[in-house]
Every structure is written in structure tokens, then in C-alpha cells.
Motif scaffolding. Structure first.
Motif, PDB file in Angstrom:
ATOM      1  N   ARG A   1      -0.222 -14.180  13.849  1.00 31.09           N
ATOM      2  CA  ARG A   1       0.550 -13.145  13.164  1.00 31.09           C
ATOM      3  C   ARG A   1      -0.086 -11.793  13.470  1.00 31.09           C
ATOM      4  N   THR A   2       0.737 -10.721  13.542  1.00 35.19           N
ATOM      5  CA  THR A   2       0.132  -9.401  13.774  1.00 35.19           C
ATOM      6  C   THR A   2      -0.584  -8.958  12.513  1.00 35.19           C
ATOM      7  N   MET A   3      -1.506  -8.002  12.685  1.00 38.06           N
ATOM      8  CA  MET A   3      -2.238  -7.466  11.539  1.00 38.06           C
ATOM      9  C   MET A   3      -1.260  -6.816  10.558  1.00 38.06           C
ATOM     10  N   GLY A   4      -0.243  -6.126  11.097  1.00 41.30           N
ATOM     11  CA  GLY A   4       0.743  -5.470  10.237  1.00 41.30           C
ATOM     12  C   GLY A   4       1.492  -6.472   9.356  1.00 41.30           C
ATOM     13  N   ASP A   5       1.925  -7.594   9.973  1.00 38.36           N
ATOM     14  CA  ASP A   5       2.624  -8.625   9.213  1.00 38.36           C
ATOM     15  C   ASP A   5       1.721  -9.240   8.150  1.00 38.36           C
ATOM     16  N   THR A   6       0.438  -9.434   8.518  1.00 38.47           N
ATOM     17  CA  THR A   6      -0.511 -10.041   7.582  1.00 38.47           C
ATOM     18  C   THR A   6      -0.699  -9.159   6.359  1.00 38.47           C
ATOM     19  N   VAL A   7      -0.888  -7.854   6.579  1.00 39.83           N
ATOM     20  CA  VAL A   7      -1.079  -6.924   5.465  1.00 39.83           C
ATOM     21  C   VAL A   7       0.192  -6.844   4.614  1.00 39.83           C
ATOM     22  N   ALA A   8       1.356  -6.805   5.291  1.00 39.45           N
ATOM     23  CA  ALA A   8       2.624  -6.720   4.555  1.00 39.45           C
ATOM     24  C   ALA A   8       2.831  -7.959   3.687  1.00 39.45           C
ATOM     25  N   ARG A   9       2.418  -9.115   4.182  1.00 34.60           N
ATOM     26  CA  ARG A   9       2.605 -10.351   3.432  1.00 34.60           C
ATOM     27  C   ARG A   9       1.652 -10.444   2.237  1.00 34.60           C
ATOM     28  N   PHE A  10       0.362 -10.076   2.439  1.00 33.96           N
ATOM     29  CA  PHE A  10      -0.638 -10.406   1.412  1.00 33.96           C
ATOM     30  C   PHE A  10      -1.112  -9.242   0.549  1.00 33.96           C
ATOM     31  N   ALA A  11      -1.097  -8.001   1.080  1.00 35.98           N
ATOM     32  CA  ALA A  11      -1.658  -6.880   0.296  1.00 35.98           C
ATOM     33  C   ALA A  11      -0.959  -6.670  -1.054  1.00 35.98           C
ATOM     34  N   PRO A  12       0.397  -6.738  -1.106  1.00 34.23           N
ATOM     35  CA  PRO A  12       1.039  -6.530  -2.418  1.00 34.23           C
ATOM     36  C   PRO A  12       0.578  -7.543  -3.461  1.00 34.23           C
ATOM     37  N   TRP A  13       0.324  -8.788  -3.009  1.00 32.41           N
ATOM     38  CA  TRP A  13      -0.131  -9.817  -3.952  1.00 32.41           C
ATOM     39  C   TRP A  13      -1.481  -9.430  -4.552  1.00 32.41           C
ATOM     40  N   ILE A  14      -2.357  -8.802  -3.792  1.00 29.25           N
ATOM     41  CA  ILE A  14      -3.673  -8.408  -4.318  1.00 29.25           C
ATOM     42  C   ILE A  14      -3.488  -7.389  -5.446  1.00 29.25           C
ATOM     43  N   TRP A  15      -2.632  -6.377  -5.218  1.00 26.03           N
ATOM     44  CA  TRP A  15      -2.495  -5.313  -6.218  1.00 26.03           C
ATOM     45  C   TRP A  15      -1.734  -5.777  -7.445  1.00 26.03           C
ATOM     46  N   TRP A  16      -0.714  -6.620  -7.283  1.00 24.99           N
ATOM     47  CA  TRP A  16      -0.021  -7.169  -8.457  1.00 24.99           C
ATOM     48  C   TRP A  16      -0.953  -8.080  -9.251  1.00 24.99           C
ATOM     49  N   ALA A  17      -1.749  -8.875  -8.528  1.00 29.92           N
ATOM     50  CA  ALA A  17      -2.703  -9.751  -9.218  1.00 29.92           C
ATOM     51  C   ALA A  17      -3.735  -8.917  -9.969  1.00 29.92           C
ATOM     52  N   LEU A  18      -4.167  -7.806  -9.370  1.00 33.71           N
ATOM     53  CA  LEU A  18      -5.126  -6.929 -10.049  1.00 33.71           C
ATOM     54  C   LEU A  18      -4.544  -6.392 -11.355  1.00 33.71           C
ATOM     55  N   LEU A  19      -3.237  -6.088 -11.357  1.00 32.32           N
ATOM     56  CA  LEU A  19      -2.588  -5.624 -12.584  1.00 32.32           C
ATOM     57  C   LEU A  19      -2.670  -6.706 -13.670  1.00 32.32           C
ATOM     58  N   VAL A  20      -2.364  -7.969 -13.281  1.00 35.10           N
ATOM     59  CA  VAL A  20      -2.459  -9.086 -14.229  1.00 35.10           C
ATOM     60  C   VAL A  20      -3.915  -9.251 -14.696  1.00 35.10           C
ATOM     61  N   LEU A  21      -4.857  -9.058 -13.779  1.00 33.22           N
ATOM     62  CA  LEU A  21      -6.278  -9.193 -14.120  1.00 33.22           C
ATOM     63  C   LEU A  21      -6.701  -8.131 -15.139  1.00 33.22           C
ATOM     64  N   VAL A  22      -6.221  -6.897 -14.952  1.00 37.97           N
ATOM     65  CA  VAL A  22      -6.575  -5.820 -15.884  1.00 37.97           C
ATOM     66  C   VAL A  22      -5.979  -6.111 -17.267  1.00 37.97           C
ATOM     67  N   ILE A  23      -4.703  -6.540 -17.291  1.00 40.07           N
ATOM     68  CA  ILE A  23      -4.047  -6.800 -18.580  1.00 40.07           C
ATOM     69  C   ILE A  23      -4.702  -7.984 -19.307  1.00 40.07           C
ATOM     70  N   SER A  24      -4.907  -9.103 -18.583  1.00 35.77           N
ATOM     71  CA  SER A  24      -5.518 -10.269 -19.236  1.00 35.77           C
ATOM     72  C   SER A  24      -6.972  -9.969 -19.597  1.00 35.77           C
ATOM     73  N   GLY A  25      -7.645  -9.191 -18.750  1.00 36.09           N
ATOM     74  CA  GLY A  25      -9.034  -8.804 -19.034  1.00 36.09           C
ATOM     75  C   GLY A  25      -9.121  -7.942 -20.283  1.00 36.09           C
ATOM     76  N   LEU A  26      -8.199  -6.970 -20.424  1.00 32.01           N
ATOM     77  CA  LEU A  26      -8.165  -6.141 -21.634  1.00 32.01           C
ATOM     78  C   LEU A  26      -7.905  -7.018 -22.863  1.00 32.01           C
ATOM     79  N   GLY A  27      -7.009  -7.988 -22.702  1.00 34.11           N
ATOM     80  CA  GLY A  27      -6.720  -8.917 -23.801  1.00 34.11           C
ATOM     81  C   GLY A  27      -7.966  -9.656 -24.246  1.00 34.11           C
ATOM     82  N   MET A  28      -8.773 -10.099 -23.262  1.00 35.11           N
ATOM     83  CA  MET A  28     -10.016 -10.815 -23.603  1.00 35.11           C
ATOM     84  C   MET A  28     -11.025  -9.896 -24.275  1.00 35.11           C
ATOM     85  N   ILE A  29     -11.078  -8.624 -23.829  1.00 34.80           N
ATOM     86  CA  ILE A  29     -11.995  -7.661 -24.463  1.00 34.80           C
ATOM     87  C   ILE A  29     -11.567  -7.412 -25.911  1.00 34.80           C
TER      88      ILE A  29
END
Lengths: 182, 166
Positions: free
Chosen positions: A76-104
Motif C-alpha cells: 500500500r502507498t504511504m498516503g493510503d496507509t495514513v488515510a486508512r489509519f490516522a483518523p482512527w488514532i485521533w478518534w480513539a484519542l477522543l474516546v481515551l480523553v473522555i473515558s480517562g476524564l470519567g475515571m478521574i
């Protein structure tokens, strides 16, 4: 262990002399904190959401960085790889911040007066900083001619490996919150 | 029961005593276990989402499989090794814990699902390798896999709340 354990203990004792102590007490006194912590299922549910989001983020981080290191995904090209996976990292980070705040909010003393928690926060901020700088300097600008511009640069490969190691360290520090002597 | 005495023997071993008494051994092994499990779940979910037609649809199913499965297997072996150590440290308590048993059942079911998919559905992949929408059997395998691995995480975390006050 003793020296490392002592260090964690001393750090946690130091945290009790900072505004974190007052903040933890004030969060614990809120009705939201009491209603979350009095529900047996709330904290496990937040932790499960947190772990699943880490799985989504870490899986995506692994695929992008292994592609950069040319260990897998090279069809796969680097562009396709970033397009496929990068959004998942940032959306997951949002869930991590929200669930993390909940735990705090649910257990402010367990988190805010815990050396492992603050070590994890420093690692998280470092990881986000390194990732953003890395994206800005490499992936976002020159992704179209990635192989010609970046693929073989030692600095790119080292940064990629560092991001993976930072994630591993974050996961370790997260689990150690349950065990750090306080 | 024969198994009960086996768990007692395991728990009385010097390895188990070390794991239970050391301040750092159990947390370190457990951290590795979590790292291994998030790697398994994060990698296998990429394959499951492709089977469901929800992500990576531009790549062939076989390419996604080739990319993710090596990480799944390496991490799974680490998870089994570290999980065995955690189990041994308090074998008698884990063996009767409802969520531990449920986690093992989910693992077996996830394994059977993968076995069925690999041995039957996978054989016809030449017809749908590059399609976005896959045959029902492949979509079901992806959905079932995702469900059981989420249940593994749920049960795994609940063990910590029911076994001891960690």
C-alpha cells in the motif's frame, strides 16, 4: 524494585503537597463523582472503553509505523496507509480523553495523587507532540513522493520507532496506576 | 477434584510464590499482558472490519490478512505466556472466577470461529478477495470475531474487580 518503588512513593507523597490534593478532594465531593463511583459497573465500563480505544489506536499506530519501517503493509502507498489509519488514532484519542476524564472524576484520589498517572500524562503529551511534529514535517507535506523523500531517512525511522515505544510506555504506566505505592 | 490439586500445586510453586510476593513482578507481567491483548484486538479488528466491509475496502482481503495476522499471532503468544504466569500466581482463585472462565470460553469460541473461517470460507476467497461486500459467511466471521474479542477484554477487566481489590 525498592529504589524505583521508593521513587514512585516519594513522587506520590510530593503530589500531596501540590494543588492536586485540593483538586482531588473537590472532585470527590461532587455529586457526579459520587454517582459514578457508587455504581459497581461504571468504573469497569469506563476502563473497558479505555482499553478498547487503546487497542484501536495502538493497532493503527502499529500499522502506520510498521509501514514507515517497511516491515509490513508495503503493498500500500504511504498516503493510503495514513488515510486508512490516522483518523482512527485521533478518534480513539477522543474516546481515551473522555473515558480517562470519567475515571478521574470517579476516583480522583487514585489518579491525581498517583505518580504513575502523572508519568503517563507526561508520556501522553510527549507522544502527541512527537506525533504532530512528525506528521507536520513528513507525512502531511510529502506523502505523495514518500519513497523518494523520506522512506530511507534514519531520522524518520528513529522517530517512528520512538512513537511506538512511547505508546508501549504509556500502556505500561497506565497499568501501573493500579500498583504504584501512594 | 484432580484439577483443584493441580491448581494448588501450581500456586505453591516457587515461581507462583515469587510472582505473588514480588512488588514489581505481577504488575510488570500484567502490563505486558495488556500490551499483548491490545495488539491482538487492535490488529484483528482491522481484519474483522475489512470482512464486515467497514474499513480497508480498497485493499484485498488477503492483503489485509497478510498485514495483520503476523502481529495477531506474535501478540497472542505473548498474551498466553504472560496470562499463564498471572494465572499461576493465584491459580485456585482464577480457576473458579466466573469472568476468568467466561474469558476462556470467549477465547475458545473466537478460535473456533477463526478455524471455521480459515478452513472453509477462506478457500473461496479468489471470488471475493477484492470485493467491498463479502459473502455472508465472511461478514459473520468478522462480526463474531469482533464480538468475542470485545468480550475477552470485558471479562478480563472484570476479573480484576472480582478476584481481589486491585
Amino acid at each position: 524494585m525498592s529504589t524505583f518503588g521508593d521513587l514512585l512513593y516519594d513522587l506520590s507523597q510530593y503530589l500531596r503537597t501540590t494543588p492536586a490534593l485540593d483538586l482531588a478532594d473537590r472532585i470527590a465531593a461532587t455529586s457526579l463523582s459520587r454517582s459514578i463511583s457508587s455504581n459497581f459497573w461504571a468504573v469497569p465500563a469506563l476502563q473497558v472503553a479505555h482499553i478498547l480505544a487503546i487497542a484501536a489506536a495502538f493497532g493503527s499506530v502499529l500499522m502506520i509505523n510498521m509501514r514507515i519501517l517497511r516491515i509490513s503493509g508495503v503493498d500500500r502507498t504511504m498516503g493510503d496507509t495514513v488515510a486508512r489509519f490516522a483518523p482512527w488514532i485521533w478518534w480513539a484519542l477522543l474516546v481515551l480523553v473522555i473515558s480517562g476524564l470519567g475515571m478521574i472524576i470517579a476516583e480522583p484520589t487514585r489518579e491525581l495523587l498517583n505518580a504513575a498517572f502523572w508519568i503517563k500524562m507526561v508520556l501522553v503529551i510527549s507522544m502527541i507532540g512527537v506525533t504532530l511534529a512528525f506528521q507536520a514535517r513528513t507525512v502531511r507535506l510529502n506523502v505523495k513522493d514518500w519513497e523518494a523523500t523520506h522512506a530511507r531517512r534514519t531520522s524518520v525511522r528513529l522517530t517512528s520507532a520512538a512513537i511506538l515505544l512511547l505508546w508501549c510506555a504509556i500502556i505500561f504506566a497506565g497499568r501501573w496506576i493500579a500498583y504504584a505505592p501512594t | 477434584m484432580a484439577l483443584e490439586s493441580l491448581w494448588q500445586t501450581l500456586e505453591a510453586s516457587s515461581l507462583a510464590t515469587f510472582l505473588a510476593e514480588s512488588a514489581w513482578a505481577f504488575p510488570t507481567v500484567e502490563s505486558l499482558h495488556v500490551l499483548a491483548i491490545v495488539t491482538v484486538v487492535g490488529s484483528i479488528a482491522i481484519m474483522d472490519l475489512r470482512l464486515l466491509g467497514l474499513a480497508s475496502n480498497g485493499s484485498a482481503v488477503s492483503a489485509v490478512s497478510d498485514e495483520t495476522l503476523p502481529y495477531v499471532w506474535i501478540a497472542f503468544m505473548v498474551a498466553v505466556a504472560t496470562g499463564s504466569l498471572l494465572f499461576v500466581s493465584r491459580a485456585t482463585a482464577y480457576a473458579v472466577n466466573t469472568y476468568f472462565i467466561a474469558k476462556m470460553v470467549c477465547l475458545v469460541l473466537a478460535g473456533l470461529n477463526m478455524l471455521l473461517f480459515q478452513s472453509i470460507t477462506w478457500r473461496g476467497r479468489d471470488r471475493w478477495d477484492r470485493s467491498a461486500t463479502l459473502p455472508l459467511a465472511a461478514r459473520m466471521a468478522g462480526g463474531i470475531s469482533l464480538l468475542f474479542w470485545i468480550m475477552v477484554v470485558v471479562c478480563g477487566r472484570l476479573i480484576g474487580f472480582t478476584l481481589a481489590a486491585f
